[in-house]
Design a protein around this motif. Structure first.
Motif, PDB file in Angstrom:
ATOM      1  N   ILE A  33      -8.442  -5.184   4.901  1.00 44.82           N
ATOM      2  CA  ILE A  33      -7.733  -5.650   3.698  1.00 44.82           C
ATOM      3  C   ILE A  33      -8.564  -5.439   2.439  1.00 44.82           C
ATOM      4  O   ILE A  33      -8.117  -4.796   1.478  1.00 44.82           O
ATOM      5  CB  ILE A  33      -7.355  -7.145   3.844  1.00 44.82           C
ATOM      6  CG1 ILE A  33      -6.418  -7.346   5.034  1.00 44.82           C
ATOM      7  CG2 ILE A  33      -6.710  -7.650   2.562  1.00 44.82           C
ATOM      8  CD1 ILE A  33      -6.055  -8.785   5.292  1.00 44.82           C
ATOM      9  N   ILE A  34      -9.782  -5.961   2.434  1.00 44.90           N
ATOM     10  CA  ILE A  34     -10.583  -5.957   1.212  1.00 44.90           C
ATOM     11  C   ILE A  34     -11.002  -4.545   0.813  1.00 44.90           C
ATOM     12  O   ILE A  34     -10.853  -4.147  -0.358  1.00 44.90           O
ATOM     13  CB  ILE A  34     -11.824  -6.851   1.378  1.00 44.90           C
ATOM     14  CG1 ILE A  34     -11.395  -8.301   1.646  1.00 44.90           C
ATOM     15  CG2 ILE A  34     -12.705  -6.771   0.141  1.00 44.90           C
ATOM     16  CD1 ILE A  34     -10.613  -8.921   0.519  1.00 44.90           C
ATOM     17  N   LEU A  35     -11.532  -3.771   1.753  1.00 44.44           N
ATOM     18  CA  LEU A  35     -12.012  -2.436   1.404  1.00 44.44           C
ATOM     19  C   LEU A  35     -10.907  -1.522   0.865  1.00 44.44           C
ATOM     20  O   LEU A  35     -11.095  -0.869  -0.176  1.00 44.44           O
ATOM     21  CB  LEU A  35     -12.701  -1.783   2.607  1.00 44.44           C
ATOM     22  CG  LEU A  35     -14.131  -2.251   2.918  1.00 44.44           C
ATOM     23  CD1 LEU A  35     -14.705  -1.445   4.069  1.00 44.44           C
ATOM     24  CD2 LEU A  35     -15.028  -2.116   1.693  1.00 44.44           C
ATOM     25  N   PRO A  36      -9.730  -1.448   1.519  1.00 40.25           N
ATOM     26  CA  PRO A  36      -8.671  -0.598   0.942  1.00 40.25           C
ATOM     27  C   PRO A  36      -8.232  -1.045  -0.447  1.00 40.25           C
ATOM     28  O   PRO A  36      -7.982  -0.207  -1.320  1.00 40.25           O
ATOM     29  CB  PRO A  36      -7.533  -0.716   1.958  1.00 40.25           C
ATOM     30  CG  PRO A  36      -8.200  -1.074   3.239  1.00 40.25           C
ATOM     31  CD  PRO A  36      -9.346  -1.961   2.853  1.00 40.25           C
ATOM     32  N   LEU A  37      -8.140  -2.365  -0.669  1.00 43.47           N
ATOM     33  CA  LEU A  37      -7.710  -2.864  -1.969  1.00 43.47           C
ATOM     34  C   LEU A  37      -8.797  -2.707  -3.031  1.00 43.47           C
ATOM     35  O   LEU A  37      -8.508  -2.700  -4.232  1.00 43.47           O
ATOM     36  CB  LEU A  37      -7.310  -4.337  -1.860  1.00 43.47           C
ATOM     37  CG  LEU A  37      -6.061  -4.640  -1.032  1.00 43.47           C
ATOM     38  CD1 LEU A  37      -5.829  -6.143  -0.955  1.00 43.47           C
ATOM     39  CD2 LEU A  37      -4.837  -3.950  -1.627  1.00 43.47           C
ATOM     40  N   SER A  38     -10.049  -2.574  -2.614  1.00 41.92           N
ATOM     41  CA  SER A  38     -11.170  -2.496  -3.557  1.00 41.92           C
ATOM     42  C   SER A  38     -11.586  -1.073  -3.871  1.00 41.92           C
ATOM     43  O   SER A  38     -12.636  -0.855  -4.497  1.00 41.92           O
ATOM     44  CB  SER A  38     -12.382  -3.254  -2.990  1.00 41.92           C
ATOM     45  OG  SER A  38     -12.069  -4.605  -2.755  1.00 41.92           O
TER      46      SER A  38
END
Length: 379
Positions: free
Chosen positions: A289-294
């Motif tokens: 979740i975090i890496l793709p959105l970041s």
């Protein structure tokens, strides 16, 4: 009326004009360096890059005639080409620096004692006299000539693939890539984990760690160079690529954590809480979740870190040394300025090679730059 909602401010045009001027000021020298990198040394020294696409006319340096002497009809004759390796058209010429345009192409100059000199438009000369020219000081010719635009790929061949003519620029290009790529990837990997922990994980002292990261942003790296090099020498990674990667990672970490943490804090809390309710671990939330959105923030820092490490000179000299086999591009350019100051084609091509990769990286990822920099500024 100027404050009506939806109406553009009168300063909009001023902002647009300022942006265009800044782009032109940045693009102008870059385009000049690009054009110069394909020109010959004679053309670079004779005219500016803006004249590269037009026929150029200039006063050539004095050239002393010479060649094999033959005897014709009782006279001794020397024939040759004044500019054997260049496509030149003679406009005027002379045999004295006081009058460099004394004769037209095809005219014959009387040099005294029966000696004559003829120079045609193509640069072919004929020197004739009643006595042999052996052992004599031959005359000089001052020519005003024009030459067509000339471009060559030989500059890049010499710089990238010839160790002698290019003075090792190709090897320095590989050295710089060896330093810059790991020094960009490693800080991102480490900082991403740290930023997630500071943004979404509760543990004692988190606020103090965030404050420490912000404080480290203003610490000059020059203060840590020598102590860090001494530590590297003790543990055995001094003057190696590993030591250089470690130094760049340490110096880039505060900015990386600061940017990524600000971006991750602004992500929707509901997504992360729903993932935890569904049984996802922190590692799964971070990876899926975090890496793709970041990605915008990651790309933003990658641009900064890559540009810094690619253009760095100080850290590379301290932690990698000045050995010719490991010298980076910036160090190589400094050496070229001192040892090959007259080879303008080598300098121009080497300089453009050094900025070509950062330009490509910037243009490929610039759309993420503003998004990453403004992350967390507006809630």
């Amino acid at each position: 009326m100027d404050n009506i909602a939806g109406r553009k401010s009168g300063l909009t045009w001023a902002v647009h004009i300022a942006v265009v001027l800044l782009v032109i000021l940045w693009l102008f020298p870059t385009a000049g360096l690009f054009v110069s990198s394909f020109r010959t040394g004679d053309q670079i020294s004779g005219s500016g890059w803006w004249a590269a696409f037009s026929t150029q006319q200039r006063n050539e340096p004095a050239v002393r005639v010479g060649g094999d002497e033959v005897q014709q009809g009782g006279r001794f004759v020397l024939q040759g080409d004044l500019f054997p390796n260049r496509d030149m058209t003679i406009k005027a010429w002379g045999t004295s620096s006081r009058d460099v345009e004394a004769y037209e192409p095809g005219a014959t100059a009387d040099l005294g004692d029966g000696v004559t000199l003829t120079l045609d438009e193509g640069g072919t000369f004929t020197l004739a006299g009643p006595e042999s020219f052996e052992g004599q000081r031959l005359p000089r010719v001052f020519a005003t000539a024009s030459s067509p635009p000339e471009f060559t790929l030989a500059n890049y061949e010499n710089v990238l693939f010839s160790g002698t003519a290019g003075a090792g620029v190709g090897q320095s290009f590989i050295n710089t890539a060896t330093v810059a790529i790991p020094s960009t990837v490693i800080p991102i990997l480490i900082a991403a984990f740290a930023a997630y922990a500071l943004a979404w994980m509760d543990f004692p002292g988190r606020a103090l760690l965030v404050a420490a990261v912000v404080a480290l942003l203003v610490v000059p790296l020059q203060l840590a160079l020598i102590p860090l090099l001494q530590i590297h020498n003790v543990i055995g990674i001094g003057k190696t690529y590993m030591g250089t990667w470690a130094a760049h990672t340490a110096f880039g970490m505060p900015l990386a954590i600061y940017l990524l943490r600000n971006y991750m804090v602004g992500l929707p809390r509901d997504i992360i809480e729903n993932a935890r309710v569904d049984g996802a671990t922190d590692f799964q939330i971070f990876v899926k979740i975090i890496l793709p959105l970041s990605f915008p923030a990651l790309a933003s820092f990658a641009i900064f870190q890559f540009l810094w490490t690619w253009n760095d000179l100080l850290v590379a000299l301290v932690f990698l040394g000045t050995d010719d086999e490991r010298l980076v591009l910036t160090g190589r350019l400094v050496n070229l300025l001192g040892s090959r100051g007259g080879d303008w084609e080598i300098l121009a091509t080497s300089a453009f090679v050094s900025i070509a990769v950062p330009l490509a990286v910037f243009f490929a990822m610039q759309r993420y730059l503003v998004r990453g920099l403004l992350a967390g500024s507006v809630k």
